[in-house]
Write an enzyme that holds these catalytic residues in place. Structure first.
Site, PDB file in Angstrom:
ATOM      1  N   LYS A 202      44.843  38.624  45.365  1.00  0.00           N
ATOM      2  CA  LYS A 202      44.503  40.024  45.072  1.00  0.00           C
ATOM      3  C   LYS A 202      44.656  40.935  46.282  1.00  0.00           C
ATOM      4  O   LYS A 202      44.693  40.494  47.432  1.00  0.00           O
ATOM      5  CB  LYS A 202      43.107  40.109  44.470  1.00  0.00           C
ATOM      6  CG  LYS A 202      43.138  39.656  43.000  1.00  0.00           C
ATOM      7  CD  LYS A 202      41.876  39.895  42.241  1.00  0.00           C
ATOM      8  CE  LYS A 202      42.107  39.488  40.771  1.00  0.00           C
ATOM      9  NZ  LYS A 202      40.872  39.434  39.999  1.00  0.00           N
ATOM     10  N   ARG A 237      39.972  31.138  39.027  1.00  0.00           N
ATOM     11  CA  ARG A 237      41.258  31.484  38.438  1.00  0.00           C
ATOM     12  C   ARG A 237      42.274  31.536  39.568  1.00  0.00           C
ATOM     13  O   ARG A 237      42.063  32.238  40.547  1.00  0.00           O
ATOM     14  CB  ARG A 237      41.088  32.859  37.796  1.00  0.00           C
ATOM     15  CG  ARG A 237      41.925  33.157  36.617  1.00  0.00           C
ATOM     16  CD  ARG A 237      41.602  34.492  36.004  1.00  0.00           C
ATOM     17  NE  ARG A 237      42.731  34.950  35.250  1.00  0.00           N
ATOM     18  CZ  ARG A 237      43.713  35.666  35.748  1.00  0.00           C
ATOM     19  NH1 ARG A 237      43.690  36.046  36.992  1.00  0.00           N
ATOM     20  NH2 ARG A 237      44.730  36.033  34.974  1.00  0.00           N
TER      21      ARG A 237
HETATM   22  N1  HH2 Z   1      41.980  38.964  37.186  1.00  0.00           N
HETATM   23  C1  HH2 Z   1      43.148  39.339  36.606  1.00  0.00           C
HETATM   24  C2  HH2 Z   1      43.361  39.096  35.239  1.00  0.00           C
HETATM   25  N2  HH2 Z   1      42.422  38.464  34.487  1.00  0.00           N
HETATM   26  N3  HH2 Z   1      40.320  37.393  34.310  1.00  0.00           N
HETATM   27  C3  HH2 Z   1      39.165  37.015  34.863  1.00  0.00           C
HETATM   28  N4  HH2 Z   1      38.241  36.368  34.126  1.00  0.00           N
HETATM   29  N5  HH2 Z   1      38.896  37.246  36.198  1.00  0.00           N
HETATM   30  C4  HH2 Z   1      39.778  37.898  37.001  1.00  0.00           C
HETATM   31  O1  HH2 Z   1      39.476  38.105  38.198  1.00  0.00           O
HETATM   32  C5  HH2 Z   1      41.023  38.321  36.431  1.00  0.00           C
HETATM   33  C6  HH2 Z   1      41.264  38.064  35.052  1.00  0.00           C
HETATM   34  C7  HH2 Z   1      44.194  40.015  37.418  1.00  0.00           C
HETATM   35  O2  HH2 Z   1      45.079  39.132  37.996  1.00  0.00           O
HETATM   36  P1  HH2 Z   1      46.490  38.620  37.407  1.00  0.00           P
HETATM   37  O3  HH2 Z   1      46.366  38.073  36.029  1.00  0.00           O
HETATM   38  O4  HH2 Z   1      47.030  37.671  38.390  1.00  0.00           O
HETATM   39  O5  HH2 Z   1      47.453  39.895  37.414  1.00  0.00           O
HETATM   40  P2  HH2 Z   1      47.847  40.985  36.328  1.00  0.00           P
HETATM   41  O6  HH2 Z   1      46.600  41.587  35.776  1.00  0.00           O
HETATM   42  O7  HH2 Z   1      48.697  41.976  37.108  1.00  0.00           O
HETATM   43  O8  HH2 Z   1      48.637  40.316  35.234  1.00  0.00           O
END
Ligand code: HH2
Length: 260
Positions: A202, A237
């Site tokens: 992040k 995650r």
């Molecule tokens: N962070 C993201 C998405 N989903 N779900 C939970 N439970 N906790 C989190 O911290 C979380 C989440 C954001 O990260 P990512 O999926 O890698 O990226 P993007 O939203 O750009 O697809």
């Protein structure tokens, strides 16, 4: 117990870390299988980026991205969760075989109750388009904790048997807010509701590391995941599953066999 690693699989063109990489079904399934091989307990499939400023996606588009991937992974014996804030996408994904609803809107407990699956309630201030504009709290840890406890209570009252909570690192939070939530994670863990934490790659890690790009945040991701697990998080995650799964085993004092 060894904390579980939830492997991140974004089937989107624009996710901040893996956007565009797994848009093709075969590539997405191969990545999901690889993450299980590396130690993921389950694969978290998402079809809409929730990165700060991301443009919202039509639920029908999001559904068409995630359902075939979930069907294929479930057919291959992989446990999947669905990462969404839309009820229709959650329902379709659970229908396709996903067995956990990872709800970044913390509002879909009715869908989880109807499907009889565990539910993750994540804290977010506002929505992805505007959440980083000027997030403010009087006491971020107390406010996030109170919000999550209220959502967990509501979910249990609605008939969800297994509830998880997540402070939502980066979702409507400044650097100071993110660091406070991590430093005082024991306050969230102390609710007694199992905790999920997502720090992987992040933006705050990039800032802490002097502007490190997304693909140079492995150590920061593992360091913060390890801290979270040591504070009692039951699930993290992660994009970098192998390194994170090793960290989980070290935290649990588990002897890692044949995995070097
Ligand atoms: N962070 C993201 C998405 N989903 N779900 C939970 N439970 N906790 C989190 O911290 C979380 C989440 C954001 O990260 P990512 O999926 O890698 O990226 P993007 O939203 O750009 O697809």
């Amino acid at each position: 117990m060894t904390p579980a690693v939830m492997g991140i699989l974004n089937v989107t063109p624009d996710s901040f870390s893996d956007g565009g990489r797994y848009a093709d079904l075969d590539a997405a399934v191969a990545r999901g299988l690889a993450m299980v091989e590396e130690g993921a307990a389950l694969v978290d499939v998402g079809g809409e980026s929730t990165r700060p400023g991301a443009t919202p996606v039509e639920p029908s588009v999001e559904r068409d991205r995630v359902v075939p991937v979930i069907e294929a992974l479930v057919a291959a014996g992989v446990r999947c969760s669905i990462d969404t804030r839309h009820a229709s996408v959650a329902e379709a994904a659970l229908g396709a075989g996903a067995t956990l609803l990872n709800d970044v809107s913390a509002s879909l407990h009715g869908v989880a109750a109807a499907a009889g699956v565990p539910w993750v309630a994540m804290h977010m201030l506002g929505d992805p388009l505007t959440m980083q504009a000027d997030p403010r709290y009087d006491d971020v840890v107390a406010e996030v904790r109170a919000f999550l406890v209220a959502r967990a209570d509501a979910a249990r009252a609605a008939g969800v048997d297994e509830v998880w909570i997540d402070p939502g690192i980066g979702f409507g939070k400044t650097m100071a807010h993110n660091l406070a939530l991590l430093a005082r994670l024991d306050t969230i863990v102390g609710t007694g509701v199992p905790v999920v934490v997502g720090t992987s790659r992040k933006g705050f890690l990039g800032t802490l590391l002097g502007g490190a790009p997304v693909d140079d945040r492995l150590e920061g991701s593992v360091a913060t995941a390890t801290w979270a697990m040591w504070q009692g998080a039951s699930m993290v995650r992660a994009h970098d599953v192998r390194a994170t799964a090793h960290a989980a085993r070290v935290v649990a004092g588990e002897i890692v066999k044949g995995s070097h």
